[in-house]
Design an enzyme around this catalytic site. Structure first.
Site, PDB file in Angstrom:
ATOM      1  N   ALA A   1     -24.347  -1.516  39.583  1.00 51.99           N
ATOM      2  CA  ALA A   1     -24.065  -0.316  38.630  1.00 51.99           C
ATOM      3  C   ALA A   1     -22.426  -0.168  38.708  1.00 51.99           C
ATOM      4  O   ALA A   1     -22.043  -0.470  39.985  1.00 51.99           O
ATOM      5  CB  ALA A   1     -24.726   1.061  38.935  1.00 51.99           C
TER       6      ALA A   1
ATOM      7  N   GLU B   1     -32.012  -4.182  40.175  1.00 51.70           N
ATOM      8  CA  GLU B   1     -33.121  -3.342  39.937  1.00 51.70           C
ATOM      9  C   GLU B   1     -33.457  -3.478  38.277  1.00 51.70           C
ATOM     10  O   GLU B   1     -34.801  -3.440  38.039  1.00 51.70           O
ATOM     11  CB  GLU B   1     -32.628  -1.996  40.002  1.00 51.70           C
ATOM     12  CG  GLU B   1     -32.669  -1.440  41.523  1.00 51.70           C
ATOM     13  CD  GLU B   1     -31.881  -0.240  41.894  1.00 51.70           C
ATOM     14  OE1 GLU B   1     -30.653  -0.217  41.604  1.00 51.70           O
ATOM     15  OE2 GLU B   1     -32.840   0.661  42.189  1.00 51.70           O
TER      16      GLU B   1
HETATM   17  N1  CO8 Z   1     -18.984  -1.820  39.977  1.00 52.52           N
HETATM   18  C1  CO8 Z   1     -17.765  -1.619  39.606  1.00 52.52           C
HETATM   19  N2  CO8 Z   1     -16.712  -2.743  39.522  1.00 52.52           N
HETATM   20  C2  CO8 Z   1     -17.414  -3.863  40.180  1.00 52.52           C
HETATM   21  C3  CO8 Z   1     -18.430  -3.937  40.667  1.00 52.52           C
HETATM   22  C4  CO8 Z   1     -19.241  -2.779  40.653  1.00 52.52           C
HETATM   23  N3  CO8 Z   1     -20.549  -2.947  41.125  1.00 52.52           N
HETATM   24  N4  CO8 Z   1     -18.457  -5.162  41.101  1.00 52.52           N
HETATM   25  C5  CO8 Z   1     -17.564  -5.840  40.857  1.00 52.52           C
HETATM   26  N5  CO8 Z   1     -16.332  -5.085  40.196  1.00 52.52           N
HETATM   27  C6  CO8 Z   1     -15.301  -5.419  39.987  1.00 52.52           C
HETATM   28  C7  CO8 Z   1     -14.240  -5.284  40.919  1.00 52.52           C
HETATM   29  O1  CO8 Z   1     -13.600  -4.031  41.248  1.00 52.52           O
HETATM   30  C8  CO8 Z   1     -13.246  -6.090  40.401  1.00 52.52           C
HETATM   31  O2  CO8 Z   1     -12.238  -5.443  39.330  1.00 52.52           O
HETATM   32  P1  CO8 Z   1     -10.743  -5.276  39.581  1.00 52.52           P
HETATM   33  O3  CO8 Z   1     -10.131  -6.601  39.300  1.00 52.52           O
HETATM   34  O4  CO8 Z   1     -10.310  -4.530  38.459  1.00 52.52           O
HETATM   35  O5  CO8 Z   1     -10.502  -4.943  40.967  1.00 52.52           O
HETATM   36  C9  CO8 Z   1     -13.949  -7.510  39.421  1.00 52.52           C
HETATM   37  O6  CO8 Z   1     -15.146  -6.400  39.461  1.00 52.52           O
HETATM   38  C10 CO8 Z   1     -14.010  -8.506  40.477  1.00 52.52           C
HETATM   39  O7  CO8 Z   1     -14.582  -8.074  41.617  1.00 52.52           O
HETATM   40  P2  CO8 Z   1     -13.867  -8.837  43.150  1.00 52.52           P
HETATM   41  O8  CO8 Z   1     -12.687  -8.835  43.138  1.00 52.52           O
HETATM   42  O9  CO8 Z   1     -14.584  -7.726  44.277  1.00 52.52           O
HETATM   43  O10 CO8 Z   1     -14.902 -10.204  43.244  1.00 52.52           O
HETATM   44  P3  CO8 Z   1     -15.269 -10.989  44.405  1.00 52.52           P
HETATM   45  O11 CO8 Z   1     -15.554 -12.241  43.727  1.00 52.52           O
HETATM   46  O12 CO8 Z   1     -14.074 -10.732  45.484  1.00 52.52           O
HETATM   47  O13 CO8 Z   1     -16.424 -10.185  45.059  1.00 52.52           O
HETATM   48  C11 CO8 Z   1     -18.715  -9.033  45.081  1.00 52.52           C
HETATM   49  C12 CO8 Z   1     -17.622 -10.179  44.349  1.00 52.52           C
HETATM   50  C13 CO8 Z   1     -19.167  -9.532  46.075  1.00 52.52           C
HETATM   51  C14 CO8 Z   1     -19.873  -9.007  43.877  1.00 52.52           C
HETATM   52  C15 CO8 Z   1     -17.976  -7.822  44.909  1.00 52.52           C
HETATM   53  O14 CO8 Z   1     -17.235  -7.517  43.582  1.00 52.52           O
HETATM   54  C16 CO8 Z   1     -18.965  -6.810  45.289  1.00 52.52           C
HETATM   55  O15 CO8 Z   1     -19.207  -6.512  46.354  1.00 52.52           O
HETATM   56  N6  CO8 Z   1     -19.347  -5.647  44.299  1.00 52.52           N
HETATM   57  C17 CO8 Z   1     -19.962  -4.632  44.490  1.00 52.52           C
HETATM   58  C18 CO8 Z   1     -21.524  -5.111  44.700  1.00 52.52           C
HETATM   59  C19 CO8 Z   1     -22.138  -3.841  44.956  1.00 52.52           C
HETATM   60  O16 CO8 Z   1     -22.089  -3.153  45.889  1.00 52.52           O
HETATM   61  N7  CO8 Z   1     -23.065  -3.273  44.157  1.00 52.52           N
HETATM   62  C20 CO8 Z   1     -24.115  -2.209  44.045  1.00 52.52           C
HETATM   63  C21 CO8 Z   1     -23.384  -1.139  43.109  1.00 52.52           C
HETATM   64  S1  CO8 Z   1     -24.106   0.424  43.626  1.00 52.52           S
HETATM   65  C22 CO8 Z   1     -25.466   0.302  42.379  1.00 52.52           C
HETATM   66  O17 CO8 Z   1     -25.748  -0.611  41.845  1.00 52.52           O
HETATM   67  C23 CO8 Z   1     -26.396   1.465  42.344  1.00 52.52           C
HETATM   68  C24 CO8 Z   1     -27.784   1.427  41.559  1.00 52.52           C
HETATM   69  C25 CO8 Z   1     -28.594   2.553  41.744  1.00 52.52           C
HETATM   70  C26 CO8 Z   1     -28.311   3.752  40.870  1.00 52.52           C
HETATM   71  C27 CO8 Z   1     -28.445   3.098  39.444  1.00 52.52           C
HETATM   72  C28 CO8 Z   1     -28.364   4.232  38.324  1.00 52.52           C
HETATM   73  C29 CO8 Z   1     -27.126   5.093  38.626  1.00 52.52           C
END
Ligand code: CO8
Length: 255
Positions: free
Chosen positions: A62, A108
């Protein structure tokens, strides 16, 4: 650029998440668009299977940026669960095609589908506890039912990430394929399923789900007996059995 693309390939409906700049993180807008598409899909008798996938990545969760300052009321409003329930309640079978990152609310979403096909390199995890929350779009409820309590506890409480082969071993996905074959294999799989007798396939799905929700095996067997007998009202049952007797391929119409 549309962040959610819908198209039909014969009897297969295809929903593709398309927000590559954020690794397909699921914004409120994407989920609202999905909700509207699901209504149309549910009402379209031509669609016999739904395939959900992403461009490069399935979904990195999300949208964290959309949630970071929420209070409990805002978090409730952000919830994806009503849309995921709509997906789960579809009569037709649903398949998630999982490539790249598939985390949090992305996994999910995949868990809400009936099947998951993943690339060997795909990375999956309910990683929310890394962010000080837990999976809140069905993950705590669906994952233990799919892979068992102990394995689900490990994945959720440690925020553990798994790749394709381990996901297959856990029963988290049905199949894994090389990355370059994922989309083609997903379409092939969905098409193969769409050619099977729709009334029987949908009735089997409904019976399996109802049986799992029942308290006793006896209640499930009674439900199954009724659903099974009712299949003999369908033209597809006649077609399937007549085709066997006449030594030809059946041509199912979904009625
Ligand atoms: N949300 C928002 N932006 C994101 C997300 C995310 N989940 N994941 C990646 N991005 C964005 C980054 O912020 C970045 O944007 P910007 O260039 O503007 O800074 C861009 O995508 C590229 O990401 P990275 O630079 O971080 O790329 P990497 O290759 O270094 O890393 C990863 C990739 C490992 C996937 C890393 O981006 C990461 O850890 N992302 C988050 C993963 C995460 O924690 N997911 C769970 C989110 S919480 C959730 O899903 C809650 C669900 C339950 C509730 C649902 C109902 C509301």
């Amino acid at each position: 650029m549309d962040q959610l693309i819908y198209k039909k390939l014969d009897h297969v409906g295809v929903l593709q998440i398309n927000r590559p700049e954020a690794l397909n993180a699921l914004s409120r807008e994407i989920v609202d668009a999905m909700d509207a598409e699901l209504d149309k899909i549910a009402a379209d008798p031509e669609v016999r299977v739904l395939l959900i996938g992403g461009t490069d990545n399935f979904a990195a969760g999300a949208d964290i940026k959309g949630m970071v300052e929420c209070d409990p009321e805002g978090a409730r409003k952000f919830s994806f669960s009503p849309t995921y329930k709509k997906l789960m309640d579809l009569k037709i079978p649903t398949i998630a095609s999982v490539g790249g990152y598939c985390f949090g609310g992305g996994l999910e979403l995949a868990l809400t589908c009936d099947f998951r096909i993943a690339s060997e390199e795909a990375q999956m995890g309910l990683v929310e506890t890394n962010l000080g929350i837990f999976p809140g779009a069905g993950g705590t409820i669906r994952l233990p039912r799919l892979i068992g309590y102990s394995q689900a506890m490990e994945l959720i409480l440690f925020g553990k990430k798994v790749k394709g082969p381990e996901a297959l071993q856990l029963g988290l996905v049905n199949r894994i394929v090389p990355k370059e074959d994922l989309w083609e294999e997903s379409i092939k799989w969905a098409t193969k399923l769409s050619l099977r007798a729709p009334v029987a396939v949908q009735s089997a799905k409904q019976t399996i789900k109802a049986g799992l929700a029942m308290q006793t095996i006896d209640a499930g067997i009674d439900y199954e007996a009724d659903a099974w007998a009712n299949l003999f009202l369908s033209q597809d049952q006649k077609e399937g059995m007549r085709a066997f007797v006449e030594k030809r391929k059946p041509n199912y119409i979904g009625k």
